[in-house]
Write an enzyme that holds these catalytic residues in place. Structure first.
Site, PDB file in Angstrom:
ATOM      1  CE1 TYR A 145       3.603   4.823  -3.637  1.00 61.08           C
ATOM      2  CE2 TYR A 145       1.219   4.884  -3.335  1.00 61.08           C
ATOM      3  CZ  TYR A 145       2.383   5.450  -3.824  1.00 61.08           C
ATOM      4  OH  TYR A 145       2.325   6.648  -4.497  1.00 61.08           O
ATOM      5  CG  ASP A 240      -0.817   3.620   4.669  1.00 60.76           C
ATOM      6  OD1 ASP A 240      -2.025   3.870   4.506  1.00 60.76           O
ATOM      7  OD2 ASP A 240       0.051   3.858   3.818  1.00 60.76           O
ATOM      8  CE  LYS A 268      -5.902   4.495  -1.972  1.00 59.09           C
ATOM      9  NZ  LYS A 268      -5.609   4.865  -3.331  1.00 59.09           N
TER      10      LYS A 268
HETATM   11  N1  HOZ Z   1      -2.458   3.802  -3.753  1.00 59.83           N
HETATM   12  C1  HOZ Z   1      -2.953   3.823  -5.074  1.00 59.83           C
HETATM   13  C2  HOZ Z   1      -2.419   2.688  -5.868  1.00 59.83           C
HETATM   14  N2  HOZ Z   1      -2.253   1.513  -5.176  1.00 59.83           N
HETATM   15  C3  HOZ Z   1      -2.688   5.125  -5.725  1.00 59.83           C
HETATM   16  C4  HOZ Z   1      -3.128   5.139  -7.124  1.00 59.83           C
HETATM   17  C5  HOZ Z   1      -2.107   5.677  -8.023  1.00 59.83           C
HETATM   18  O1  HOZ Z   1      -0.912   5.432  -7.814  1.00 59.83           O
HETATM   19  O2  HOZ Z   1      -2.540   6.336  -8.951  1.00 59.83           O
END
Ligand code: HOZ
Length: 435
Positions: A145, A240, A268
């Site tokens: 992701y 990433d 983050k």
């Molecule tokens: N990358 C985060 C979840 N794996 C983002 C959190 C979200 O989607 O709220």
């Protein structure tokens, strides 16, 4: 089950004015059923909901809170910074100070552009790779992701996987056609894509430690193979490290595995709990960004003084000798306790861990890619999730996320978690599922 009546009232009010009651889909508990507690505050390793229930928290805002909730040094610095103004739309020394810390810690980075989210960082990295190479196609990996920009939602992990969406509605097919997808940890599949599309391949983007299909480590030699294949094809390699940066090691996964990307995306942890993303790389590529170069990117709140302040104080804490060793030891103890608890209850469950991120997958063997991760027993995860929540432990409400251990998770918090897990796993033997 703890009383959550105030949360119920608050969430009902949210549903009236927010789509699904939330501002990010995973928070709505769609994968596990039920309704989320509504949070009043965080204190170190703990969250406290509106009804006063306390939970040992392993969501940690999905990664930023490596020092736990509301660490005193960050809060103090933010109070002082806020008095001087919350945004200027002009340069400050704070941006340079945070950039210097990033450059000092992350070996492949010489220059940094700060943005306000990980999504912006990956989106900009892709545009920069296209502008730099003059090519169009991007290869990503199923289950990785990279935020929610149009071109990167294909076969995405995290909430997209949790909601079992093939991709997202609203993305033109012409956009999606520029994104190629291969299985994670499969070098031959990448080689085939490079052979077929190499002349138009701008970049390969990868989470060097996958953390959005649950935590999956790269296979031995995999990242090095990506490095070799991209270099040979004249494409850029983008790591990433929005989750892995300053998390699996101070210098991120590139330090841990000794493989240097062309561009690195961060987020983050570098914002210390405030909204920050960043991309960085060698000067020769980064100077392609406007105003030096032709690749445009901008942001009203980019390099925001409060966010920079939280990031600086956080990164300084991470530079203390022994920080990562201590964090790793706590995370290892947690993983061992969870494995033992599952084993005692004879529940098929494997804990996959890299440093302070880990996932308990409800399956017999550690997954290596999205197909094997997705074969986990997600309904059992849902039962486990609710048993843990009722037992005072807050996990991500989805199998395909990580547990984040912070410096605030002391021995007491970890042992409390293991006790709760022992009860939760035992309850799975007898519970057919209540939600
Ligand atoms: N990358 C985060 C979840 N794996 C983002 C959190 C979200 O989607 O709220």
């Amino acid at each position: 089950m703890p009383d959550r009546s105030r949360s119920e009232v608050a969430f009902a009010a949210a549903l009236r004015v927010l789509p699904g009651g939330v501002d990010s889909p995973v928070r709505a508990f769609k994968a596990v059923g039920g309704e989320p507690p509504v949070i009043d505050r965080g204190e170190g390793a703990y969250l406290v909901d509106l009804d006063g229930n306390r939970y040992v928290d392993y969501v940690c805002a999905y990664g930023p809170l490596i020092l736990g909730h509301a660490p005193a040094a960050v809060v103090r610095a933010l109070e002082l910074a806020a008095r001087k103004g919350t945004a200027f739309g002009a340069p400050t020394e704070l941006e340079t100070a945070l950039a210097e810390r990033v450059v000092a810690a992350v070996p492949s980075i010489e220059k940094v552009r700060f943005v306000s989210s990980g999504t912006e960082a990956t989106m900009t990295a892709i545009r920069l790779a296209r502008g730099y190479t003059g090519r169009n196609k991007v290869l990503k990996f199923a289950g990785c992701y990279h935020g929610h920009s149009d071109g990167l939602l294909a076969k995405a992990g995290s909430g997209v996987a949790t909601l079992a969406l093939p991709d997202s509605a609203g993305v033109p097919a012409s956009y999606a056609a520029e994104t190629l997808v291969a299985p994670f940890n499969d070098v031959d599949a990448v080689r085939q894509v490079v052979e077929r599309h190499g002349d138009d391949l701008a970049a390969i983007i990868v989470e060097p430690v996958a953390a959005n299909m649950g935590v999956i480590a790269p296979a031995e030699g995999y990242l090095q193979a990506l490095r070799t294949l991209t270099s040979e094809a004249g494409a850029l390699l983008i790591f990433d490290e929005v989750i892995s940066g300053f998390r699996v090691a101070r210098g991120g996964a590139q330090t841990l595995y000794g493989v240097m990307p062309d561009l690195t995306c961060l987020g983050k942890v570098i914002g210390g709990g405030l909204p920050v993303g960043a991309l960085g790389g060698p000067e020769s590529i980064m100077e392609f960004l406007a105003p030096s170069g032709p690749v445009y990117q901008a942001g009203t709140l980019s390099g925001n003084p409060l966010a920079m302040t939280a990031g600086i104080v956080t990164l300084d804490a991470l530079a203390e000798p022994g920080f990562y060793e201590s964090l790793d030891a706590r995370a290892a103890r947690l993983a061992e306790g969870l494995r033992d608890a599952a084993g005692q209850a004879e529940i098929p469950c494997v804990v996959s861990r890299v440093g302070s991120i880990q996932t308990a997958f409800f399956r017999e063997t550690a997954p290596t890619d999205y197909v094997s991760a997705a074969a986990s027993d997600t309904s059992r995860y849902g039962q486990y999730f609710h048993a843990m929540l009722d037992g005072g432990v807050n996990l991500a409400p989805a199998q395909f996320e990580a547990m984040f251990v912070s410096a605030a998770h002391d021995e007491a918090a970890i042992e409390e978690t293991i006790v709760a897990a022992t009860h939760a796993f035992a309850s799975l033997r007898t519970t057919a599922g209540r939600r």
